[in-house]
Design a protein around this motif. Sequence first.
Motif, PDB file in Angstrom:
ATOM      1  N   LEU A 165      -3.073  19.846  -5.428  1.00  0.00           N
ATOM      2  CA  LEU A 165      -2.721  21.075  -4.264  1.00  0.00           C
ATOM      3  C   LEU A 165      -1.849  22.192  -4.813  1.00  0.00           C
ATOM      4  O   LEU A 165      -2.246  23.376  -4.475  1.00  0.00           O
ATOM      5  CB  LEU A 165      -2.000  20.299  -3.063  1.00  0.00           C
ATOM      6  N   VAL A 166      -0.983  21.650  -5.780  1.00  0.00           N
ATOM      7  CA  VAL A 166      -0.054  22.835  -6.422  1.00  0.00           C
ATOM      8  C   VAL A 166      -1.145  23.852  -7.166  1.00  0.00           C
ATOM      9  O   VAL A 166      -1.013  25.170  -6.931  1.00  0.00           O
ATOM     10  CB  VAL A 166       1.013  22.352  -7.285  1.00  0.00           C
ATOM     11  N   CYS A 167      -1.862  23.195  -7.795  1.00  0.00           N
ATOM     12  CA  CYS A 167      -2.820  24.024  -8.808  1.00  0.00           C
ATOM     13  C   CYS A 167      -3.707  24.792  -7.664  1.00  0.00           C
ATOM     14  O   CYS A 167      -3.990  25.921  -8.151  1.00  0.00           O
ATOM     15  CB  CYS A 167      -3.779  22.963  -9.266  1.00  0.00           C
ATOM     16  N   ARG A 181       1.013  -1.438   0.064  1.00  0.00           N
ATOM     17  CA  ARG A 181      -0.055   0.012  -0.076  1.00  0.00           C
ATOM     18  C   ARG A 181       1.049   1.361  -0.036  1.00  0.00           C
ATOM     19  O   ARG A 181       0.553   2.289  -0.674  1.00  0.00           O
ATOM     20  CB  ARG A 181      -0.819  -0.058   1.244  1.00  0.00           C
ATOM     21  N   ALA A 182       1.887   1.323   0.892  1.00  0.00           N
ATOM     22  CA  ALA A 182       2.810   2.501   0.953  1.00  0.00           C
ATOM     23  C   ALA A 182       3.530   2.497  -0.285  1.00  0.00           C
ATOM     24  O   ALA A 182       3.592   3.660  -1.001  1.00  0.00           O
ATOM     25  CB  ALA A 182       3.770   2.051   1.922  1.00  0.00           C
ATOM     26  N   ARG A 183       3.955   1.501  -1.089  1.00  0.00           N
ATOM     27  CA  ARG A 183       4.575   1.381  -2.512  1.00  0.00           C
ATOM     28  C   ARG A 183       3.694   2.412  -3.577  1.00  0.00           C
ATOM     29  O   ARG A 183       3.925   3.163  -4.245  1.00  0.00           O
ATOM     30  CB  ARG A 183       4.638   0.106  -2.849  1.00  0.00           C
ATOM     31  N   LEU A 184       2.286   1.818  -3.508  1.00  0.00           N
ATOM     32  CA  LEU A 184       1.323   2.348  -4.456  1.00  0.00           C
ATOM     33  C   LEU A 184       0.995   3.946  -4.074  1.00  0.00           C
ATOM     34  O   LEU A 184       0.930   4.705  -5.095  1.00  0.00           O
ATOM     35  CB  LEU A 184      -0.030   1.527  -4.271  1.00  0.00           C
ATOM     36  N   ASP A 185       0.873   4.046  -2.837  1.00  0.00           N
ATOM     37  CA  ASP A 185       0.599   5.641  -2.288  1.00  0.00           C
ATOM     38  C   ASP A 185       1.891   6.431  -2.950  1.00  0.00           C
ATOM     39  O   ASP A 185       1.624   7.544  -3.131  1.00  0.00           O
ATOM     40  CB  ASP A 185       0.773   5.781  -0.838  1.00  0.00           C
ATOM     41  N   CYS A 186       3.076   5.829  -2.775  1.00  0.00           N
ATOM     42  CA  CYS A 186       4.146   6.606  -3.253  1.00  0.00           C
ATOM     43  C   CYS A 186       3.888   7.252  -4.873  1.00  0.00           C
ATOM     44  O   CYS A 186       4.270   8.139  -5.066  1.00  0.00           O
ATOM     45  CB  CYS A 186       5.604   5.847  -3.463  1.00  0.00           C
ATOM     46  N   PHE A 187       3.461   6.154  -5.556  1.00  0.00           N
ATOM     47  CA  PHE A 187       3.176   6.675  -6.900  1.00  0.00           C
ATOM     48  C   PHE A 187       2.008   7.588  -7.124  1.00  0.00           C
ATOM     49  O   PHE A 187       2.255   8.603  -7.745  1.00  0.00           O
ATOM     50  CB  PHE A 187       2.749   5.460  -7.786  1.00  0.00           C
ATOM     51  N   THR A 188       1.030   7.441  -6.507  1.00  0.00           N
ATOM     52  CA  THR A 188      -0.248   8.136  -6.622  1.00  0.00           C
ATOM     53  C   THR A 188      -0.310   9.371  -5.868  1.00  0.00           C
ATOM     54  O   THR A 188      -0.939  10.248  -5.849  1.00  0.00           O
ATOM     55  CB  THR A 188      -1.450   7.310  -5.956  1.00  0.00           C
ATOM     56  N   ALA A 189       0.774   9.648  -4.794  1.00  0.00           N
ATOM     57  CA  ALA A 189       0.951  10.963  -4.246  1.00  0.00           C
ATOM     58  C   ALA A 189       1.143  11.864  -5.533  1.00  0.00           C
ATOM     59  O   ALA A 189       0.847  13.175  -4.865  1.00  0.00           O
ATOM     60  CB  ALA A 189       2.190  10.741  -3.228  1.00  0.00           C
ATOM     61  N   ILE A 190       1.658  11.674  -6.401  1.00  0.00           N
ATOM     62  CA  ILE A 190       1.611  12.719  -7.362  1.00  0.00           C
ATOM     63  C   ILE A 190       0.356  13.469  -7.776  1.00  0.00           C
ATOM     64  O   ILE A 190       0.341  14.690  -8.028  1.00  0.00           O
ATOM     65  CB  ILE A 190       2.321  11.969  -8.652  1.00  0.00           C
ATOM     66  N   PHE A 191      -0.818  12.631  -7.672  1.00  0.00           N
ATOM     67  CA  PHE A 191      -2.053  13.222  -7.971  1.00  0.00           C
ATOM     68  C   PHE A 191      -2.411  14.260  -6.911  1.00  0.00           C
ATOM     69  O   PHE A 191      -2.778  15.420  -7.301  1.00  0.00           O
ATOM     70  CB  PHE A 191      -3.187  12.393  -7.762  1.00  0.00           C
TER      71      PHE A 191
END
Lengths: 170, 440
Positions: free
Chosen positions: A106-108, A91-101
């Motif tokens: 949030l930047v936007c 789960r943590a591995r997957l979250d690392c990738f999807t953190a980009i969303f």
Amino acid sequence: MPKFIVTYVKVIDYLSTKCGRLAMYLIFVMIAVLLLDAVTRNIINIPLSWCIELAQFTMAAYYIVGGPYSMQLDSHVRMDLIYSRFSPRNRARLDCFTAIFLVVYLVCLLIGAISSTKYAIEYDQRKFSMWNPSMIPIKLIMVFGITLMLLQSISTFFKDLAKARGIQLS
Amino acid sequence: MSYEAIAIFMFLSMLLMMLTGQRVFAAIGIVSTVAALLLWGEGGVEMPFNAAFKLFNWYPLLTLPLFIYMGYILSESGIADDLYAMFHVWFGGLKGGLAVGTILLMVVISAMNGLSVAGMAIGATIALPEMLKRGYDKIMITGVVQAGSSLGILVPPSVVLVLYGMIARQPVSQLWLAGAIPGLMMATLFIIYIVVRCHFQPHLGPTVAKEDRDMPMREKLKLLRAGITPFLIFFCMTGLFIMGITSLVESSAVGATAATLAALVRGRLNRKVMEETIRKTLGISCMFMWVILAALAFGSVFDGIGAARAIESLFITNWDLTPWEVLIMMQLSYLVMGMFLDDTAMLVIVAPLYVPLVKLLGFDPIWYGVLYTITCQIAYMTPPFGYNLFLMRAMAPPEITLMDIYRSIIPFVMVMTLALVLVMVFPQIAMWLPEYVRSR
């Protein structure tokens, strides 16, 4: 993990917790302001025009500044049809990738908030109403809250990254 | 790419993003951000934040954190324990009586709170363990708690109807009144289902032993006092609002205060309870608000590409459906989407597309609000995605597995669908009370 990342995570988590726990008490401000409105209008017959607006401002501050802390508490719902079948490490591995969303969104959000605040400061924007309050303070609070949310997301990303590599960060 | 194709593509990418298990608000937010940037370039960058101001102007949403707070206070206050004891004694003799009592308990809780969180917390912590101890079938009672707590959003007060009222620009007082009778009808249908089923399969809900509930009539009547506090809270909140004394948001503050006082009088409030309550309130409020924030951005992209117009032309011009067929199509599509996508986000995204169509076809938007809420209730319970499922998993006793939870809802979803059909065919069920109050 490099030392500066560990420090970053510690500092941001501390900041989010402090701010979030402060925001937590705003619920009482909302209740009190609205109750005041109900009482003054009905019982002593003095309608206060600013109560609803103040409650509106308070709610915006409540959920935006409280956001980072709610992320720490892991209150945000996930669609866990597939997610729940993975091991915590995966789960943590997957979250690392999807953190980009999360970060891009949030930047936007932050870009929008900053440009809106700039506008408010430049033209001394006021809310069009009887009370006619300045919009600058609430916009500054929102910029602050969204910035913190962004920083907290990055901190969460680091924690997930550490977990994916089998280390526990804070 | 045609606008219809863009809309469908956005929905599919949202589903895909959600499947990754990232937080729902981020999944919706990223799709709307990327879509806005692709469609309008640099001008689209401010779209996500503009949603914050739309949310800002939806001040009736102040009821959301206040109701969440109130729900947690109520479940801590011990009001529910007394009510449960009352129903236990009065209905324990009936086959399946405790399940019937639980539904009634949920109706009372629903009349005090506008969300399903409170009913869920009380059902899972008080009613479920008691019924398990007395040999009730765990699948049936899991369904009872889930279905019963979902009444929270139909019986007034209701946060879902507040949200709908803002989107459809309809008066909330009328919407709340419209939800009252369908809510009670649905509760009655649940009770009929439980009684009939337990009549034929008594092992699912054995009667409570006589010595457990036998007491002098005077004692029995004394137990009815448990109903006084809930009634007072209901009156202070919904009563004063319907009579036009307090405004909507004020009445939710009055309700929150009343619940706090009730807990205080019983001496249940201490630092620890208060801290737990406001922390959980912040967590759940933030979850909903961030999801709504992202969904509003998604909705404004839809607005920009004219999705409402596209659906209208698809249903009416291309498929040549009659008004009733359109209505049924809308409900079915909402049910299917509600299964897989986030329910609150669906409400915020889909209602603005459907409401103009409802008005165009000459249906009453208040009546449609009730249909919408019932559909929403079903969506809250249907796997793989539903808030009630999500909460149930977090709160249920450990012997109740995920599969139990999934299986438990099937009969209740059927009963709810029946209620939906009844309200569709006989609009008077919903419309009688608001029309009566309006005409007075």
